[in-house]
Design a protein around this motif. Structure first.
Motif, short mmCIF file in Angstrom:
data_model
loop_
_atom_site.label_atom_id
_atom_site.label_comp_id
_atom_site.label_asym_id
_atom_site.label_seq_id
_atom_site.Cartn_x
_atom_site.Cartn_y
_atom_site.Cartn_z
N GLY A 1 0.77 -1.23 0.00
CA GLY A 1 0.00 0.00 0.00
C GLY A 1 0.80 1.29 0.00
N GLY A 2 2.13 1.20 0.01
CA GLY A 2 2.94 2.40 0.07
C GLY A 2 3.60 2.70 -1.27
N ASP A 3 3.65 3.99 -1.62
CA ASP A 3 4.29 4.39 -2.87
C ASP A 3 5.81 4.34 -2.75
OD1 ASP A 3 1.84 4.85 -4.02
OD2 ASP A 3 1.82 6.99 -3.53
N LEU A 4 6.48 4.21 -3.88
CA LEU A 4 7.93 4.25 -3.91
C LEU A 4 8.42 5.70 -3.89
CD1 LEU A 4 8.73 1.59 -6.65
CD2 LEU A 4 9.23 1.40 -4.21
N ALA A 5 9.63 5.89 -3.37
CA ALA A 5 10.28 7.19 -3.45
C ALA A 5 10.67 7.47 -4.89
CB ALA A 5 11.52 7.19 -2.56
#
Length: 276
Positions: free
Chosen positions: A258-262
């Motif tokens: 659920g987390g976006d990449l940098a």
């Protein structure tokens, strides 16, 4: 016959380096995130022996699901994961795919239930022949008290994680206090050299499930442990992602759901910083 065991009439392999083309129903961010994961897996095995572990197969399967690849490509990876390490796959599969909704289009409800039932039997059988920490310590010339304590922490770390997070959170707070005391005594990551391969992950797992303050405190310790061969690189990547998600709202290696990449520049900077 289970959908994951129907490949006995043909050879099943993984095409190393395969990156799917972007489908119309896959967003740009999802395509970037999941192809990044695939490239990371391929890059890592090229640096090692070219050998895919069960976790690699499960990660590839998950990426294929997110990238809307054909059913057979996904099922093949689940099959290969079981062939590589059935017991570990049986434990990890239900954590990754917590309901049939997470594999819609790849397993029917009945296929999912059948596979989860099979995996539950495998895990139950494994627990019946549970490793004896004292015997393990003696056989490997390790400190029996320390090994027994890490075995206890390992069990407590998972006691209510799938059933009651309120109770588990209290246990997590107690566990990290024990890790604090052990680190004060040993002054290093408690891994392979002190407790052997069976328990090298325990200190990391407790840290991974602790608060941000402890995660930041022990990130350099885990990093040093990886450098010194006390545990593999993957736990370090997961801890880095957990810290970056909490602090900045993005991750580096894509291990957190659920987390976006940098952005690419940040990813390369962090990878260089930690030698990953």
């Amino acid at each position: 016959m289970s959908a994951c065991n129907a490949q006995n009439t043909r050879e099943v392999t993984t095409e190393i380096g395969y990156i799917p083309k972007q489908k119309a129903e896959v967003s740009d961010e999802d395509y970037r995130k999941w192809t990044f994961l695939l490239r990371s897996i391929y890059e890592q095995i090229s640096k090692d022996s070219g050998y895919l572990k069960y976790g690699d197969h499960l990660n590839i399967a998950t990426a294929f699901i997110k990238l809307k690849e054909p059913r057979q490509k996904v099922v093949d990876q689940w099959y290969l994961a079981q062939q590589e390490d059935l017991e570990s796959t049986a434990e990890l599969f239900p954590l990754i795919y917590q309901s049939s909704r997470s594999v819609v289009g790849y397993l029917s409800d009945s296929e999912y239930d059948s596979l989860i039932g099979k995996f539950a039997e495998v895990v139950e059988n494994k627990h019946e022949i549970r490793l004896n920490p004292s015997e393990y310590a003696l056989e490997n010339n390790l400190d029996t008290v320390l090994v027994a304590l890490m075995a206890h922490l390992n069990e407590k770390d998972q006691e209510f994680r799938m059933s009651d997070m309120g109770k588990q959170q209290l246990i997590d707070e107690e566990n990290i206090q024990i890790i604090d005391s052990l680190y004060s005594l040993h002054k290093k990551y408690i891994g392979n050299s002190l407790v052997g391969g069976e328990y090298q992950h325990v200190m990391w797992a407790v840290i991974q499930h602790s608060d941000l303050g402890h995660q930041e405190k022990y990130l350099p310790v885990v990093h040093e442990g990886v450098i010194n061969g006390e545990l593999p690189k993957t736990p370090l990547k997961m801890l880095i992602d957990r810290v970056y998600m909490k602090k900045y709202g993005y991750q580096i290696f894509g291990s957190q759901s659920g987390g976006d990449l940098a952005d690419d520049a940040t990813i390369e900077k962090v990878k260089k910083e930690y030698g990953l």
